[in-house]
Design a protein around this motif. Sequence first.
Motif, mmCIF file in Angstrom:
data_model
loop_
_atom_site.group_PDB
_atom_site.id
_atom_site.type_symbol
_atom_site.label_atom_id
_atom_site.label_comp_id
_atom_site.label_asym_id
_atom_site.label_seq_id
_atom_site.Cartn_x
_atom_site.Cartn_y
_atom_site.Cartn_z
ATOM 1 N N GLU A 227 0.987 -1.365 0.065
ATOM 2 C CA GLU A 227 0.122 0.028 0.137
ATOM 3 C C GLU A 227 1.086 1.141 -0.005
ATOM 4 N N HIS A 231 1.263 3.819 -3.064
ATOM 5 C CA HIS A 231 1.074 5.255 -2.718
ATOM 6 C C HIS A 231 2.324 6.044 -3.329
ATOM 7 N N TYR A 232 3.282 5.826 -3.034
ATOM 8 C CA TYR A 232 4.593 6.263 -3.481
ATOM 9 C C TYR A 232 4.692 6.476 -5.066
ATOM 10 N N GLN A 234 2.355 6.085 -7.276
ATOM 11 C CA GLN A 234 1.261 7.063 -7.742
ATOM 12 C C GLN A 234 1.312 8.584 -7.511
ATOM 13 N N HIS A 235 2.233 8.987 -6.557
ATOM 14 C CA HIS A 235 2.610 10.251 -6.321
ATOM 15 C C HIS A 235 3.806 10.871 -6.688
#
Length: 296
Positions: A227, A231-232, A234-235
Amino acid sequence: MLKHLLKISDLTREQIEKLIARAKSPRMKERTFSLEKLAALLFYENSTRTRISFELAASAAGIKTINLDINTSSVKKDESITDTILTLGAMGCQYFVIRHSESGILEKIATELGSQFSFINAGDGQHAHPTQGLLDMLTIDQMKKKQFSELSVGILGDSIHSRVAKSDIAALQCLGCKDIRLIGPKEWLLSSMENVNVHQDEKALEGLDVIITLRVQKERMMNLDSEILDHYIQHYQLTSKRLKMAKPDAIVMHPGPMNRGIEITSEVADGPQSVILKQVENGVLMRTAIWEMMCI
Ligand code: CP
């Protein structure tokens, strides 16, 4: 003549006495220890670039190297690093290139043994990787052909665990760079560095001349799960789209080894703005210069 030496009883008394006399002659000591500068490479953590480039650079500077394979050495019998250095020192090593997982260990060793030997830090824990910092400065200097004070440099990703980020920041500041931006998720951002701005927003990529992408240091993170990684990615993953936010002639750096598909896409890593293999080449050149400054 001696064909094999398997046990003492293979030797006559005369042969033993002859060996002792030969080994203790001044000529033998001179021949064994005085002719070459000798460096030991002690890598307690894995490495490809740093170890091989130190070896190639030593050869270019006329220094003989020995590579201690930690996994088959007496380190596995709990020999301390101090005893290992003293042992190799007794065999004639004057220079030690050391990589270790303990932050600050090189400073401790240099305090203890620095009057006898010279030490080079090849990366200690999360603390420092000075030769990577220097080769990165060489690469920026070569590629940007500008004063460091005119450059905006972004360090993207896991700066808190990164010895490369710390050494790059120290070198950039020493050379006069005034716009250093750390970009990444809050929990991976090195904070409280003087004159360094921290950003969680990808917008901080805007206007950069240099993007230094950092490896996600999975081995130094306790709670890394899919997760957090997703997140990393994606951003913050350096994609072609994010790279377009920087200046059109921005260069992309990465100290390696890369986690392709995590902190950087292959499209960017292998793209025209990438200087990642130039950094590898410069590693040999910078380390040759370091050997020359230390030994010649
Ligand atoms: N950049 C760097 O230190 O790479 P290695 O771990 O392969 O030496």
